[in-house]
Design an enzyme around this catalytic site. Structure first.
Site, PDB file in Angstrom:
ATOM      1  N   ALA A 168       0.860  -1.185   0.000  1.00 21.12           N
ATOM      2  CA  ALA A 168       0.000   0.000   0.000  1.00 21.12           C
ATOM      3  C   ALA A 168       0.900   1.240   0.000  1.00 21.12           C
ATOM      4  CB  ALA A 168      -0.898  -0.010   1.224  1.00 21.12           C
TER       5      ALA A 168
ATOM      6  N   GLY B 246       0.609  -5.127   1.041  1.00 22.28           N
ATOM      7  CA  GLY B 246      -0.654  -5.247   0.311  1.00 22.28           C
ATOM      8  C   GLY B 246      -0.471  -5.909  -1.054  1.00 22.28           C
TER       9      GLY B 246
ATOM     10  N   GLU C 247      -0.612  -9.446  -0.434  1.00 17.54           N
ATOM     11  CA  GLU C 247      -1.992  -9.814  -0.081  1.00 17.54           C
ATOM     12  C   GLU C 247      -2.886  -9.892  -1.318  1.00 17.54           C
ATOM     13  OE1 GLU C 247      -2.041  -6.666   2.936  1.00 17.54           O
ATOM     14  OE2 GLU C 247      -2.702  -8.199   4.351  1.00 17.54           O
TER      15      GLU C 247
ATOM     16  N   GLU D  38       5.119  -5.151   6.895  1.00 18.88           N
ATOM     17  CA  GLU D  38       4.363  -4.165   7.679  1.00 18.88           C
ATOM     18  C   GLU D  38       4.928  -3.975   9.079  1.00 18.88           C
ATOM     19  OE1 GLU D  38       3.017  -6.477   5.748  1.00 18.88           O
ATOM     20  OE2 GLU D  38       1.195  -5.751   4.764  1.00 18.88           O
TER      21      GLU D  38
HETATM   22  N1  DAK Z   1       4.606   3.192  -0.866  1.00 21.70           N
HETATM   23  C1  DAK Z   1       5.003   4.354  -1.417  1.00 21.70           C
HETATM   24  N2  DAK Z   1       6.115   4.473  -2.162  1.00 21.70           N
HETATM   25  C2  DAK Z   1       6.874   3.388  -2.332  1.00 21.70           C
HETATM   26  C3  DAK Z   1       6.539   2.149  -1.763  1.00 21.70           C
HETATM   27  C4  DAK Z   1       5.338   2.074  -0.993  1.00 21.70           C
HETATM   28  N3  DAK Z   1       4.899   0.948  -0.449  1.00 21.70           N
HETATM   29  N4  DAK Z   1       7.497   1.269  -2.094  1.00 21.70           N
HETATM   30  C5  DAK Z   1       8.387   1.932  -2.848  1.00 21.70           C
HETATM   31  N5  DAK Z   1       8.028   3.205  -2.999  1.00 21.70           N
HETATM   32  C6  DAK Z   1       8.716   4.250  -3.747  1.00 21.70           C
HETATM   33  C7  DAK Z   1       9.973   4.722  -3.025  1.00 21.70           C
HETATM   34  O1  DAK Z   1       9.650   5.672  -2.049  1.00 21.70           O
HETATM   35  C8  DAK Z   1      10.765   5.282  -4.189  1.00 21.70           C
HETATM   36  O2  DAK Z   1      10.244   6.548  -4.506  1.00 21.70           O
HETATM   37  P1  DAK Z   1      11.234   7.806  -4.864  1.00 21.70           P
HETATM   38  O3  DAK Z   1      12.160   7.925  -3.698  1.00 21.70           O
HETATM   39  O4  DAK Z   1      11.937   7.358  -6.124  1.00 21.70           O
HETATM   40  O5  DAK Z   1      10.322   8.959  -5.063  1.00 21.70           O
HETATM   41  C9  DAK Z   1      10.425   4.364  -5.323  1.00 21.70           C
HETATM   42  O6  DAK Z   1       9.194   3.729  -4.977  1.00 21.70           O
HETATM   43  C10 DAK Z   1      11.480   3.296  -5.553  1.00 21.70           C
HETATM   44  O7  DAK Z   1      11.679   2.624  -4.322  1.00 21.70           O
HETATM   45  P2  DAK Z   1      13.135   2.429  -3.662  1.00 21.70           P
HETATM   46  O8  DAK Z   1      14.073   3.518  -4.066  1.00 21.70           O
HETATM   47  O9  DAK Z   1      12.933   2.212  -2.212  1.00 21.70           O
HETATM   48  O10 DAK Z   1      13.587   1.088  -4.374  1.00 21.70           O
HETATM   49  P3  DAK Z   1      14.576  -0.025  -3.842  1.00 21.70           P
HETATM   50  O11 DAK Z   1      14.784  -0.954  -4.990  1.00 21.70           O
HETATM   51  O12 DAK Z   1      15.780   0.573  -3.171  1.00 21.70           O
HETATM   52  O13 DAK Z   1      13.782  -0.794  -2.681  1.00 21.70           O
HETATM   53  C11 DAK Z   1      11.827  -1.878  -1.728  1.00 21.70           C
HETATM   54  C12 DAK Z   1      12.648  -1.535  -3.019  1.00 21.70           C
HETATM   55  C13 DAK Z   1      10.561  -2.585  -2.193  1.00 21.70           C
HETATM   56  C14 DAK Z   1      12.647  -2.869  -0.889  1.00 21.70           C
HETATM   57  C15 DAK Z   1      11.548  -0.590  -0.943  1.00 21.70           C
HETATM   58  O14 DAK Z   1      11.008   0.369  -1.828  1.00 21.70           O
HETATM   59  C16 DAK Z   1      10.583  -0.813   0.187  1.00 21.70           C
HETATM   60  O15 DAK Z   1      10.959  -1.327   1.247  1.00 21.70           O
HETATM   61  N6  DAK Z   1       9.312  -0.393   0.002  1.00 21.70           N
HETATM   62  C17 DAK Z   1       8.290  -0.445   1.025  1.00 21.70           C
HETATM   63  C18 DAK Z   1       7.782  -1.848   1.207  1.00 21.70           C
HETATM   64  C19 DAK Z   1       6.757  -1.938   2.298  1.00 21.70           C
HETATM   65  O16 DAK Z   1       7.040  -1.617   3.474  1.00 21.70           O
HETATM   66  N7  DAK Z   1       5.533  -2.365   1.963  1.00 21.70           N
HETATM   67  C20 DAK Z   1       4.457  -2.508   2.895  1.00 21.70           C
HETATM   68  C21 DAK Z   1       3.637  -1.233   2.916  1.00 21.70           C
HETATM   69  S1  DAK Z   1       2.309  -1.340   4.099  1.00 21.70           S
HETATM   70  C22 DAK Z   1      -5.338  -1.979   3.993  1.00 21.70           C
HETATM   71  C23 DAK Z   1      -4.942  -3.165   3.444  1.00 21.70           C
HETATM   72  C24 DAK Z   1      -3.604  -3.404   3.198  1.00 21.70           C
HETATM   73  C25 DAK Z   1      -2.651  -2.463   3.528  1.00 21.70           C
HETATM   74  C26 DAK Z   1      -3.053  -1.281   4.069  1.00 21.70           C
HETATM   75  C27 DAK Z   1      -4.407  -1.038   4.317  1.00 21.70           C
HETATM   76  N8  DAK Z   1      -6.723  -1.768   4.272  1.00 21.70           N
HETATM   77  C28 DAK Z   1      -7.683  -2.814   3.958  1.00 21.70           C
HETATM   78  C29 DAK Z   1      -7.183  -0.513   4.753  1.00 21.70           C
HETATM   79  C30 DAK Z   1      -1.267  -2.757   3.237  1.00 21.70           C
HETATM   80  C31 DAK Z   1      -0.242  -2.102   3.849  1.00 21.70           C
HETATM   81  C32 DAK Z   1       1.087  -2.171   3.269  1.00 21.70           C
HETATM   82  O17 DAK Z   1       1.314  -2.747   2.210  1.00 21.70           O
END
Ligand code: DAK
Length: 257
Positions: A65, A108, A111, A131
């Site tokens: 997400a 997400g 998921e 998460e």
């Molecule tokens: N959200 C926003 N931006 C993201 C992102 C994300 N999840 N993942 C990556 N980006 C963006 C980065 O900020 C970066 O943007 P700029 O800096 O270029 O502007 C760009 O994508 C490239 O990412 P990286 O530079 O970080 O790329 P790397 O190859 O170095 O790293 C990575 C890739 C996937 C390891 C890293 O980007 C990362 O750790 N990303 C976050 C992964 C994460 O924590 N995902 C879980 C998010 S929480 C719901 C249901 C479900 C959910 C929520 C609510 N409801 C039913 C209400 C789910 C929640 C989640 O998924």
């Protein structure tokens, strides 16, 4: 179909939906989820489409997400935006939904993958629920679908460590169907979709429902429901066609009636 955050390509009898926010690794913004659910609702209603591939393209499935969108939300805002209802509707798609996963499928994104019926993973795929590192837990089924598919201990490892598993490990855990070279992922998923699209659509739909029911109900209820669907299919033209085609040693042609 005019969407910004997803691309829809119909090549009947299959369709491919591609998540399309490559700059942020297909982070699942509310707009993207809205468009994805709308696109799938359209494809569910389109009788020419019998199976769908869902992919994020050649590099990434979805990194979760959109953290930027969530960071400063209050609990009440999260609840009142009712994102949950939208996410859940993905699991209600009635036709085979095949995930073609390259690169990251995190949070997400993972998921969404777990809501698909079959998963083709490229060797580069990395699946996980990070998460925990953000101070939250999965919100779209991760804590429930991982243990039901891969078992308690693998689920705990993924959920508590936040570390992703490789495609190969995901295959060992039974959480993906096939691992293929990354450049082949989408093509293999499409091939699989075309094979499923040749099957009798009503039977496919009931088989999918019956398998999903196994996760929702006690055995006796699941068996009773399976039997009713079995009897029901004898009311279909496709059952007559399927059985007579076998007896006449020809290939059945199915109409979904
Ligand atoms: N959200 C926003 N931006 C993201 C992102 C994300 N999840 N993942 C990556 N980006 C963006 C980065 O900020 C970066 O943007 P700029 O800096 O270029 O502007 C760009 O994508 C490239 O990412 P990286 O530079 O970080 O790329 P790397 O190859 O170095 O790293 C990575 C890739 C996937 C390891 C890293 O980007 C990362 O750790 N990303 C976050 C992964 C994460 O924590 N995902 C879980 C998010 S929480 C719901 C249901 C479900 C959910 C929520 C609510 N409801 C039913 C209400 C789910 C929640 C989640 O998924």
């Amino acid at each position: 179909m005019g969407y910004e955050n997803v691309l829809v390509e119909i090549d009947a009898p299959i369709a491919t939906v591609t998540l399309n926010r490559p700059k942020v690794l297909n982070a699942l913004s509310p707009d993207l989820i809205r468009e994805l659910t709308a696109a799938l609702a359209d494809l569910d209603a389109d009788e020419t489409v019998r199976a769908v591939v869902l992919t994020g393209g050649p590099k990434v499935f979805a990194a979760g997400a959109d953290i930027g969108d969530m960071a400063d939300r209050s609990a009440v805002e999260q609840l009142s935006r009712d994102q949950t209802g939208r996410w859940i509707s993905l699991a209600g798609f009635s036709k085979p939904l095949i995930a073609a996963v390259n690169g990251y499928a995190l949070g997400g994104g993972c998921e969404v993958m777990l809501m698909c019926d079959l998963v083709v993973a490229g060797e580069t795929a990395r699946l996980g629920q990070p998460e925990i590192n953000l101070g939250i837990i999965p919100g779209a089924g991760g804590t429930q679908r991982w243990p039901r598919t891969a078992g308690k201990y693998a689920a705990m490892e993924v959920m508590l460590s936040g570390a992703p598993v490789t495609a190969e490990r995901a295959y060992e855990l039974g959480i993906v169907n096939k691992v293929v070279p990354a450049e082949m992922t989408i093509e293999v998923a499409k091939r699989l979709a075309r094979q499923l699209a040749e099957k009798p659509p009503l039977a496919v739909r009931m088989a999918k429902e019956a398998v999903l029911k196994a996760f929702e109900s006690p055995l006796s209820e699941g068996l009773a429901s399976e039997r009713k669907s079995f009897y029901f299919l004898f009311a279909s033209e496709d059952q007559k066609e399927g059985m007579h085609a076998f007896l006449e040693k020809r290939k059945g042609v199915f109409k979904g009636r």
